[in-house]
Write an enzyme that holds these catalytic residues in place. Structure first.
Site, short mmCIF file in Angstrom:
data_model
loop_
_atom_site.label_atom_id
_atom_site.label_comp_id
_atom_site.label_asym_id
_atom_site.label_seq_id
_atom_site.Cartn_x
_atom_site.Cartn_y
_atom_site.Cartn_z
N GLU A 324 0.21 0.94 -11.53
CA GLU A 324 -0.43 2.60 -10.20
C GLU A 324 1.39 3.33 -10.90
O GLU A 324 1.69 4.64 -9.81
CB GLU A 324 0.78 1.87 -9.05
CG GLU A 324 -1.07 1.30 -8.81
CD GLU A 324 -0.85 1.08 -6.94
OE1 GLU A 324 -0.71 1.69 -6.32
OE2 GLU A 324 -1.16 0.49 -6.72
N GLY A 325 2.32 3.29 -11.79
CA GLY A 325 3.15 4.30 -12.24
C GLY A 325 4.46 4.11 -11.48
O GLY A 325 5.33 4.96 -11.44
#
Length: 360
Positions: A324-325
């Site tokens: 998800e970064g």
């Protein structure tokens, strides 16, 4: 002679426009660091960050003004094979939570004054939310154990949409990027790509993802091995790899890395899945590596191997494997620290201190 589709041809033409960072400006930034009141090189990689940003922005006094986190989201048909703990519906749920700023990456991004942009590049349904960027190529990939994940042109289209995403955000004033992903099943896809790329056993590069049992892990490894034997992807052809055993989220991130280089903006890699995309982007366009910054080294088995192939050391180790970064977002803090020091530390003459000189 193989016919090249519209999107593949367009991507190749855009790659040809990518230019290296400015090496002269990088040298000027190094010289400026050496005039500041501190031991030479004492801030280590923080100094390197500013040197790289100087080359990227073509400025001796680089600044990061507006940060964006791009989350490429897509579903994977391989989930049918029981290689994940949850179903595809979770992809949509997490993306919708991002629009409400309720996901982990959004909470972390807020700490760094960064905006999060989830991109529907191939979710199996149509998620709701005003902040979702609509770039859907198709409603998820196919089950690559039984057939190719997508067509070659669909893979190229997803890459193109990644480039376009960077272009659109640059027009809105964003100048510093981080890229991550969301897609149940994408550690299977990334492990398959990695095994095919390195021509190694899937067991060497496949982990438990979001929490598989030992039995589930063995199933995942077997599925990857069978798929590679079935499709025989060409590890020298990024479009072939992606179309046969890849994912739309990976392809979209490849486009983001290429787009950042094309539009002269720095882009931060996240963990395993993001760095696999970075590795493939570099395969397509070696110059784009000059625009990439690392974050952490994923706990997934192939995390370190992929970073070594890219030739970039991670900034930190936190045993993270969330995606998800979330790791990439943390690097915004390092950039802020580095730039603040560069712009605010006084020079030697201002503090009336004798300048340090390099020792032999």
């Amino acid at each position: 002679m193989k016919e090249v589709g519209y999107y593949e041809e367009h991507v190749i033409k855009l790659i040809d426009l990518v230019e290296p960072v400015c090496k002269q400006t990088m040298e000027e930034v190094k010289e400026h660091w050496n005039t500041l009141c501190k031991p030479l090189g004492s801030l280590g990689k923080l100094e390197d960050i500013v040197v790289q940003l100087g080359g990227v922005y073509r400025s001796e006094y680089p600044k990061s003004r507006k940060k964006a986190v791009i989350i490429m989201a897509g579903d994977h048909g391989i989930v049918e094979e029981g290689v994940t703990q949850t179903g595809q519906e979770v992809t949509r749920s997490v993306v919708e939570s991002m629009t409400k700023k309720a996901s982990a990456v959004c909470i972390m991004a807020a700490q760094n004054q960064a905006d999060v942009f989830p991109v529907d590049i191939g979710i199996a349904s149509d998620p709701e939310g005003e902040t979702i960027l609509r770039k859907k190529v198709c409603y998820g990939t196919k089950n690559f154990k039984k057939q190719v994940s997508m067509t070659r042109e669909e893979a190229a289209q997803a890459i193109f949409y990644g480039i376009e995403t960077i272009k659109e955000l640059v027009k809105k004033g964003y100048d510093t990027f981080a890229v991550g992903e969301m897609g149940i099943g994408n550690t299977t896809t990334s492990s398959a790509i990695t095994a095919a790329y390195f021509q190694c056993s899937a067991r060497e590069v496949t982990g438990r993802g979001a929490g598989l049992t030992t039995k589930g892990l063995e199933r995942k490894i077997a599925v990857i091995e069978e798929a590679i034997q079935f499709h025989k992807p060409n590890n020298n052809d990024v479009f072939d790899l992606l179309s046969k055993i890849g994912g739309l989220d990976l392809a979209g991130m490849i486009g983001c890395f290429l787009g950042a280089a094309l539009y002269r903006r720095p882009i931060i890699m996240d963990g395993f899945i993001s760095t696999v995309s970075a590795m493939l982007a570099i395969k397509l366009c070696p110059i784009c590596k000059e625009y990439m910054l690392p974050s952490h080294c994923s706990k997934e088995p192939a995390g370190k191997r992929v970073l070594e192939e890219i030739g970039i050391e991670p900034y930190f180790m936190m045993d993270m494997h969330m995606g998800e970064g979330t790791g990439a977002v943390m690097t915004f803090s390092f950039i802020d620290y580095a730039l603040t020091c560069y712009h605010k530390i006084p020079k030697f003459e201002e503090n009336k201190i004798e300048k340090y000189v390099p020792l032999n």
